[in-house]
Structures are given as structure tokens and as C-alpha cells.
Write a protein that holds these residues in place. Structure first.
Motif, PDB file in Angstrom:
ATOM      1  N   UNK A 165      -7.257 -10.624 -17.320  1.00  0.00           N
ATOM      2  CA  UNK A 165      -6.490 -11.669 -17.979  1.00  0.00           C
ATOM      3  C   UNK A 165      -7.112 -12.145 -19.276  1.00  0.00           C
ATOM      4  N   UNK A 166      -8.377 -11.775 -19.518  1.00  0.00           N
ATOM      5  CA  UNK A 166      -9.021 -12.126 -20.785  1.00  0.00           C
ATOM      6  C   UNK A 166      -8.420 -11.353 -21.952  1.00  0.00           C
ATOM      7  N   UNK A 167      -7.803 -10.203 -21.648  1.00  0.00           N
ATOM      8  CA  UNK A 167      -7.213  -9.380 -22.700  1.00  0.00           C
ATOM      9  C   UNK A 167      -5.709  -9.184 -22.524  1.00  0.00           C
ATOM     10  N   UNK A 168      -5.247  -9.088 -21.273  1.00  0.00           N
ATOM     11  CA  UNK A 168      -3.839  -8.791 -21.004  1.00  0.00           C
ATOM     12  C   UNK A 168      -3.062 -10.041 -20.621  1.00  0.00           C
ATOM     13  N   UNK A 169      -1.782 -10.017 -20.902  1.00  0.00           N
ATOM     14  CA  UNK A 169      -0.894 -11.106 -20.506  1.00  0.00           C
ATOM     15  C   UNK A 169      -0.595 -11.025 -19.011  1.00  0.00           C
ATOM     16  N   UNK A 170      -0.128 -12.136 -18.467  1.00  0.00           N
ATOM     17  CA  UNK A 170       0.232 -12.182 -17.053  1.00  0.00           C
ATOM     18  C   UNK A 170       1.311 -11.155 -16.722  1.00  0.00           C
ATOM     19  N   UNK A 171       2.285 -11.007 -17.607  1.00  0.00           N
ATOM     20  CA  UNK A 171       3.380 -10.063 -17.376  1.00  0.00           C
ATOM     21  C   UNK A 171       2.859  -8.636 -17.253  1.00  0.00           C
ATOM     22  N   UNK A 172       1.835  -8.297 -18.050  1.00  0.00           N
ATOM     23  CA  UNK A 172       1.251  -6.962 -17.995  1.00  0.00           C
ATOM     24  C   UNK A 172       0.558  -6.728 -16.659  1.00  0.00           C
ATOM     25  N   UNK A 173      -0.228  -7.688 -16.226  1.00  0.00           N
ATOM     26  CA  UNK A 173      -0.920  -7.551 -14.937  1.00  0.00           C
ATOM     27  C   UNK A 173       0.074  -7.471 -13.785  1.00  0.00           C
ATOM     28  N   UNK A 174       1.137  -8.287 -13.859  1.00  0.00           N
ATOM     29  CA  UNK A 174       2.157  -8.286 -12.811  1.00  0.00           C
ATOM     30  C   UNK A 174       2.854  -6.928 -12.741  1.00  0.00           C
ATOM     31  N   UNK A 175       3.155  -6.359 -13.906  1.00  0.00           N
ATOM     32  CA  UNK A 175       3.808  -5.049 -13.972  1.00  0.00           C
ATOM     33  C   UNK A 175       2.928  -3.969 -13.333  1.00  0.00           C
ATOM     34  N   UNK A 176       1.664  -3.933 -13.717  1.00  0.00           N
ATOM     35  CA  UNK A 176       0.763  -2.915 -13.176  1.00  0.00           C
ATOM     36  C   UNK A 176       0.537  -3.097 -11.670  1.00  0.00           C
ATOM     37  N   UNK A 177       0.543  -4.348 -11.215  1.00  0.00           N
ATOM     38  CA  UNK A 177       0.381  -4.603  -9.780  1.00  0.00           C
ATOM     39  C   UNK A 177       1.497  -3.955  -8.977  1.00  0.00           C
ATOM     40  N   UNK A 178       2.748  -4.183  -9.402  1.00  0.00           N
ATOM     41  CA  UNK A 178       3.883  -3.648  -8.655  1.00  0.00           C
ATOM     42  C   UNK A 178       4.029  -2.150  -8.767  1.00  0.00           C
ATOM     43  N   UNK A 179       3.879  -1.611  -9.968  1.00  0.00           N
ATOM     44  CA  UNK A 179       4.114  -0.182 -10.184  1.00  0.00           C
ATOM     45  C   UNK A 179       3.004   0.664  -9.567  1.00  0.00           C
ATOM     46  N   UNK A 180       1.735   0.274  -9.803  1.00  0.00           N
ATOM     47  CA  UNK A 180       0.621   1.032  -9.232  1.00  0.00           C
ATOM     48  C   UNK A 180       0.663   1.013  -7.705  1.00  0.00           C
ATOM     49  N   UNK A 181       0.922  -0.175  -7.135  1.00  0.00           N
ATOM     50  CA  UNK A 181       1.002  -0.272  -5.678  1.00  0.00           C
ATOM     51  C   UNK A 181       2.121   0.572  -5.113  1.00  0.00           C
ATOM     52  N   UNK A 182       3.256   0.584  -5.799  1.00  0.00           N
ATOM     53  CA  UNK A 182       4.392   1.378  -5.340  1.00  0.00           C
ATOM     54  C   UNK A 182       4.085   2.866  -5.362  1.00  0.00           C
ATOM     55  N   UNK A 183       3.439   3.344  -6.432  1.00  0.00           N
ATOM     56  CA  UNK A 183       3.082   4.765  -6.533  1.00  0.00           C
ATOM     57  C   UNK A 183       2.095   5.142  -5.424  1.00  0.00           C
ATOM     58  N   UNK A 184       1.067   4.292  -5.237  1.00  0.00           N
ATOM     59  CA  UNK A 184       0.045   4.587  -4.231  1.00  0.00           C
ATOM     60  C   UNK A 184       0.624   4.594  -2.820  1.00  0.00           C
ATOM     61  N   UNK A 185       1.442   3.590  -2.492  1.00  0.00           N
ATOM     62  CA  UNK A 185       1.995   3.518  -1.141  1.00  0.00           C
ATOM     63  C   UNK A 185       3.032   4.602  -0.886  1.00  0.00           C
ATOM     64  N   UNK A 186       3.754   5.022  -1.928  1.00  0.00           N
ATOM     65  CA  UNK A 186       4.705   6.123  -1.760  1.00  0.00           C
ATOM     66  C   UNK A 186       3.968   7.422  -1.478  1.00  0.00           C
ATOM     67  N   UNK A 187       2.875   7.652  -2.215  1.00  0.00           N
ATOM     68  CA  UNK A 187       2.083   8.871  -2.001  1.00  0.00           C
ATOM     69  C   UNK A 187       1.533   8.938  -0.578  1.00  0.00           C
ATOM     70  N   UNK A 188       1.179   7.771  -0.025  1.00  0.00           N
ATOM     71  CA  UNK A 188       0.629   7.746   1.341  1.00  0.00           C
ATOM     72  C   UNK A 188       1.720   7.619   2.394  1.00  0.00           C
ATOM     73  N   UNK A 189       2.733   6.804   2.121  1.00  0.00           N
ATOM     74  CA  UNK A 189       3.705   6.455   3.152  1.00  0.00           C
ATOM     75  C   UNK A 189       4.792   7.471   3.392  1.00  0.00           C
ATOM     76  N   UNK A 190       5.086   8.317   2.421  1.00  0.00           N
ATOM     77  CA  UNK A 190       6.185   9.268   2.579  1.00  0.00           C
ATOM     78  C   UNK A 190       5.936  10.233   3.729  1.00  0.00           C
ATOM     79  N   UNK A 191       4.650  10.423   4.076  1.00  0.00           N
ATOM     80  CA  UNK A 191       4.293  11.331   5.175  1.00  0.00           C
ATOM     81  C   UNK A 191       4.479  10.673   6.540  1.00  0.00           C
TER      82      UNK A 191
END
Length: 299
Positions: free
Chosen positions: A185-211
Motif C-alpha cells: 500500500x506504500x506504492x499501490x492504490x487500494x483498488x490495485x491490491x483488491x484486484x490482485x487479491x481476487x484475480x490471483x486467488x481465483x487463478x490459484x484456487x482454480x488450478x487446485x480445485x478443478x481436480x
């Protein structure tokens, strides 16, 4: 209306503490309902699959929010710290998985009683990780909080349930996630962190959960839809809460999630509150409230 008057009105609106408290209370209630739905679904289906579907809706929500910002999706996603942002998203996804596992093994009451210590972990680690000053009063509060954790876990008891450590692991993961959020948050806006939280988590859980996909009955798809809706609603309420009021003013009311989750655990799932859990949770909450108060005083 003059520019000075507009600025004063905006400042007053951004620190509407009664509205902020109301939004935080609603947020904790919605998240408690979400935890109850997660407990039910995770007892019937694979936990990774449940978290994966939940993240699909979460990712769609953060992308929709990002598109509404100035510059659109590309501007919100832009960051100079992609590795740290991705690590944050992965940590939160793992924390959610671990916490839901705790719900299925320990129930909502005991899991939340232990997890409530995460603000104390944040305070303890903020010194070595972020270089923030932690005085002896806050260290004393952290010590009292962890005495509360030990009272709940009862490590010296003749029969110690190792599963009681699981929500403590979730609290540690969430604390590290919170510290990384402060750091980026010292460099990025809240919206940026929120975006990366949702998208990264979704990619990671899809890679694991689809099986681990399992067919779900129609009734449970309704519960799953409610889970996704409460997740999105809770995050939206939390965003609005921090937009209208100072975090230090409303954060103590986040402890109400323990109260609401306990009510759901007792009334819906037939859980009970053991004496040691009640005493330990009270110590943790008191220590956490004191820590927030000291932080606000120093600011």
C-alpha cells in the motif's frame, strides 16, 4: 459553493463514524453468515472446490469494480510489485481454505475464538517486518492475548486436539497477508491490491480445485449462490465502511464477527461454548481492543 467548502464537506463525509460503525456491524454479520454457509458446504463437498467457486464470483466482482475506476482495468492492474501482490492473493486463498477446514473440524465458535488473535499477530510482526514502533504497552497486550489463546488451546490438557492449531495457522496467514497489504500500500492504490487479491486467488484456487470437482444437488447450489453473494456483499460493505470512516474508529467493531458466528454456530449447528473458550476469547478481544486504542493514540 466554494472550493474550501467542498473540501470541508468531503472531509466530513469521509469520517462519518456512525455510518462507518453501522457498515462494519453489517459487514461482520454478512461475513458470519458466509462462514456458516461455508461450514455447511464444506461438510458436504471438497473444501477446495467450495473455495474455488467462491473465488470465481469474487474475481468477477473485483474486475467489475476495477472497470469503474479511472483508466479502467489496465490502470488498476498496473503495479511495480507483482510478486508481492501475487503472494498476497495466494496467502489469502490459502488462509480461507485453512479456516474453512477449521470450521468443519472445530465448528464456528472455537475457530473464530482462536482466529480473533490475528490483530495481535499483526501488531507483533509490524515491528520486524514493517519497521513500525511497538511499545511495551502493546507488547503487554499481545502477551495477554496469547495467554487467551493458550487458555483456549489447553496445550497441557491430557487430551489435546491438534485440530485446534488449524485456526491459529489461519490467523498467522491472515496476519502476514495484512502486513503485506500495508507494505504494498506504500506504492499501490487500494483498488490495485483488491484486484490482485481476487484475480490471483481465483487463478490459484482454480488450478487446485478443478481436480476436486464434485456434482452438487440443486439445494446446495442455492446455498453456494448465497455464499458467493454474501462474499461479494461483505467485501462491498467493507470497502464502503473504510471509505466513510477512519479504520481506527471502526476496526474494534470487527470483533462482532466472533459474536455473530458464535450465535450461528450455537443456534444452527448445535455447537456449545466451553468455559475456557469464553475466557480465552474475552482476553484476546480485550487485548486486541487495547492494541487498536494504543495505535490510534500514537497516530
Amino acid at each position: 459553493m466554494s472550493r474550501a467548502t467542498n473540501k470541508a464537506a468531503a472531509l466530513a463525509q469521509s469520517n462519518n463514524i456512525p455510518l462507518g460503525i453501522t457498515l462494519m456491524v453489517l459487514t461482520t454479520f454478512v461475513f458470519a453468515v458466509q462462514d456458516g454457509l461455508s461450514r455447511h458446504l464444506a461438510s458436504e463437498y471438497n473444501v477446495i472446490m467450495v473455495v474455488m467457486i467462491r473465488y470465481w464470483f469474487f474475481a468477477a466482482f473485483v474486475i467489475a469494480i476495477a472497470k469503474r475506476h479511472a483508466g479502467g482495468l489496465s490502470a488498476v492492474a498496473r503495479t511495480s510489485q507483482p510478486v508481492l501482490q501475487a503472494l498476497r492473493g495466494l496467502l489469502l486463498a490459502v488462509e480461507i481454505y485453512v479456516m474453512i477446514v477449521a470450521f468443519t473440524l472445530l465448528g464456528l465458535v472455537e475457530s473464530h475464538a482462536v482466529f480473533t488473535c490475528y490483530p495481535l499477530l499483526v501488531a507483533a510482526l509490524s515491528g520486524p517486518v514493517l519497521g513500525e514502533s511497538v511499545g511495551w504497552r502493546r507488547w503487554s497486550a499481545i502477551g495477554v492475548g496469547f495467554i487467551g489463546v493458550l487458555i483456549i488451546l489447553q496445550p497441557g490438557a491430557n487430551v489435546f486436539d491438534p485440530a485446534a492449531i488449524i485456526p491459529l495457522i489461519a490467523a498467522a496467514l491472515f496476519a502476514v497477508y495484512g502486513l503485506l497489504t500495508r507494505y504494498v500500500g506504500r506504492k499501490d492504490k487500494t483498488a490495485t491490491s483488491f484486484f490482485w487479491t481476487g484475480v490471483t486467488g481465483s487463478i490459484a484456487m482454480t488450478a487446485a480445485g478443478i481436480w476436486f470437482w464434485e456434482p452438487m444437488i440443486a439445494t446446495d447450489w442455492i446455498y453456494m449462490l448465497c455464499l458467493c453473494v454474501t462474499g461479494v456483499t461483505g467485501h462491498w460493505l467493507l470497502i464502503r465502511c473504510y471509505e466513510v470512516a477512519e479504520a481506527s474508529a471502526v476496526q474494534p467493531f470487527a470483533y462482532l464477527q466472533l459474536v455473530f458466528a458464535s450465535i450461528i454456530g450455537i443456534s444452527v449447528f448445535g455447537e456449545d461454548v466451553r468455559t475456557n473458550v469464553a475466557i480465552g476469547a474475552a482476553l484476546i478481544v480485550a487485548a486486541g481492543l487495547f492494541t487498536f486504542w494504543r495505535e490510534r493514540q500514537q497516530r
